[in-house]
Design an enzyme around this catalytic site. Structure first.
Site, PDB file in Angstrom:
ATOM      1  N   HIS A  74       0.790  -1.288  -0.061  1.00  0.00           N
ATOM      2  CA  HIS A  74       0.083   0.074   0.154  1.00  0.00           C
ATOM      3  C   HIS A  74       0.942   1.212   0.060  1.00  0.00           C
ATOM      4  O   HIS A  74       2.273   0.974   0.158  1.00  0.00           O
ATOM      5  CB  HIS A  74      -0.788   0.075   1.136  1.00  0.00           C
ATOM      6  CG  HIS A  74      -1.575  -1.016   1.531  1.00  0.00           C
ATOM      7  ND1 HIS A  74      -3.084  -1.287   1.309  1.00  0.00           N
ATOM      8  CD2 HIS A  74      -1.268  -2.261   2.045  1.00  0.00           C
ATOM      9  CE1 HIS A  74      -3.316  -2.329   1.754  1.00  0.00           C
ATOM     10  NE2 HIS A  74      -2.413  -3.015   2.318  1.00  0.00           N
TER      11      HIS A  74
ATOM     12  N   THR B 207       0.480   5.329   1.741  1.00  0.00           N
ATOM     13  CA  THR B 207      -0.227   5.935   2.906  1.00  0.00           C
ATOM     14  C   THR B 207      -1.252   6.990   2.627  1.00  0.00           C
ATOM     15  O   THR B 207      -2.146   7.387   3.145  1.00  0.00           O
ATOM     16  CB  THR B 207       0.550   6.517   4.117  1.00  0.00           C
ATOM     17  OG1 THR B 207       1.451   7.184   3.525  1.00  0.00           O
ATOM     18  CG2 THR B 207       1.387   5.268   4.758  1.00  0.00           C
TER      19      THR B 207
ATOM     20  N   GLU C 222       2.453  -0.646   4.723  1.00  0.00           N
ATOM     21  CA  GLU C 222       2.269   0.557   4.198  1.00  0.00           C
ATOM     22  C   GLU C 222       3.237   1.549   3.939  1.00  0.00           C
ATOM     23  O   GLU C 222       4.567   1.328   4.775  1.00  0.00           O
ATOM     24  CB  GLU C 222       1.391   1.229   5.257  1.00  0.00           C
ATOM     25  CG  GLU C 222      -0.206   0.693   5.342  1.00  0.00           C
ATOM     26  CD  GLU C 222      -0.910   1.473   4.388  1.00  0.00           C
ATOM     27  OE1 GLU C 222      -0.573   2.146   3.534  1.00  0.00           O
ATOM     28  OE2 GLU C 222      -2.312   1.074   4.340  1.00  0.00           O
TER      29      GLU C 222
ATOM     30  N   ASP D 219      -3.486   2.494  -5.077  1.00  0.00           N
ATOM     31  CA  ASP D 219      -1.932   2.148  -4.473  1.00  0.00           C
ATOM     32  C   ASP D 219      -1.519   0.729  -4.587  1.00  0.00           C
ATOM     33  O   ASP D 219      -2.301  -0.119  -4.637  1.00  0.00           O
ATOM     34  CB  ASP D 219      -2.121   2.469  -3.091  1.00  0.00           C
ATOM     35  CG  ASP D 219      -3.145   1.717  -2.078  1.00  0.00           C
ATOM     36  OD1 ASP D 219      -4.406   1.429  -2.497  1.00  0.00           O
ATOM     37  OD2 ASP D 219      -2.785   1.346  -0.983  1.00  0.00           O
TER      38      ASP D 219
END
Length: 282
Positions: free
Chosen positions: A54, A56, A123, A180
């Site tokens: 991912h 953020t 993340e 993402d």
């Protein structure tokens, strides 16, 4: 005395060992039942099957606050500029791997849903994108951040024997609502370091078979191949939703053009990936 003749360190270790044995023994004695563990079933495997990457879409401190509240979480958070401690870059572990983190949301991959139950989520601090007249402008990932991610991911992949096809973007498992980590994430570099899948250029050219890369192909046939690879494709999808699935694949594997067009090069890439990474019982 029990420790007479032993050095202080050895004595301490012995006492800790005996205390652990005593605790285990007392627990077994006090339990209302006994577990027989000498016969372990062969029909078992790792709970964790997927690694999800991912970004953020916010700075590190805000992301840390978001990911440690009660609504969303991830197993790891990596700053854009990882600090060094004793010469080693630092990543933040927010959830132990054996526990479920709430990072994937409504998701699907290779016929499985609710990937929070079966994945590790990482993340990356990154602004994501900003909107411009010509579309979305995505932001790159610093080399130090990617190096730390690669080293961490390699350990996770080895620990759980995660298949290359199961190292995925958030946009791969939720293409209708997520972008993402975006088209600037270095998937090819990660694959070269042993993390995830990447198409072999020679196989892609062979599958292209001399066609113009932009030549249109049957969209339904392309979507069937993408479904075979892992993407969620359903019969009731709108045209816009179908294009989102194609664009998600292109953001991962054909980052120079991710408009969602069903073309020959996209078809050749997914065919190459299916040839390189054949399906296994999942």
């Amino acid at each position: 005395m029990m420790c007479r003749g032993l050095k202080a360190g050895a004595c301490a270790a012995l006492l800790l060992l005996l205390a652990g044995c005593q605790s285990t023994s007392q627990s077994a004695v006090n339990s209302p039942f006994r577990l027989e563990t000498t016969h372990q079933a062969q029909g078992a495997d790792q709970r964790i099957r997927f690694l999800v990457i991912h970004y953020t879409a916010e700075d590190f401190h805000n992301a840390l606050t978001t990911l440690t509240d009660e609504h969303v979480s991830a197993h790891y958070l990596i700053p854009a500029k990882p600090p060094l401690e004793q010469g080693k870059p630092v990543a933040w572990q927010l959830v132990p791997e054996e526990m479920r983190a709430w990072h994937a949301g409504a998701s699907g991959w290779r016929g499985r849903t609710n990937l929070n139950d079966t994945s590790v989520g990482i993340e990356l601090e990154n602004k994501g994108y900003s909107k411009h007249l010509l579309g979305k402008k995505f932001y790159p990932f610093p080399p130090a951040q990617i190096d730390l991610l690669a080293n961490l991911s390699k350990e996770i992949v080895a620990r759980y024997q995660i298949e290359p096809r199961n190292v995925v973007a958030h946009s791969d498992i939720a293409p209708q609502r997520k972008d993402d980590p975006g088209p600037l994430f270095p998937w090819q570099e990660m694959a070269q370091r042993g993390i995830g899948a990447w198409p072999d250029a020679g196989i892609v050219q062979a599958r292209l078979a001399g066609r113009d890369p932009q030549q249109p192909v049957d969209q339904a046939q392309l979507l069937a191949l993408l479904k075979q690879y892992g993407y969620t494709v359903t019969d009731d999808m709108t045209q816009a939703q179908q294009r989102r699935v194609i664009a998600a694949f292109q953001m991962h594997f054909r980052q120079s053009d991710y408009r969602g067009n069903a073309d020959a090069q996209t078809q050749a890439i997914v065919q190459a990936l299916l040839q390189q990474f054949p399906d296994k019982n999942d």
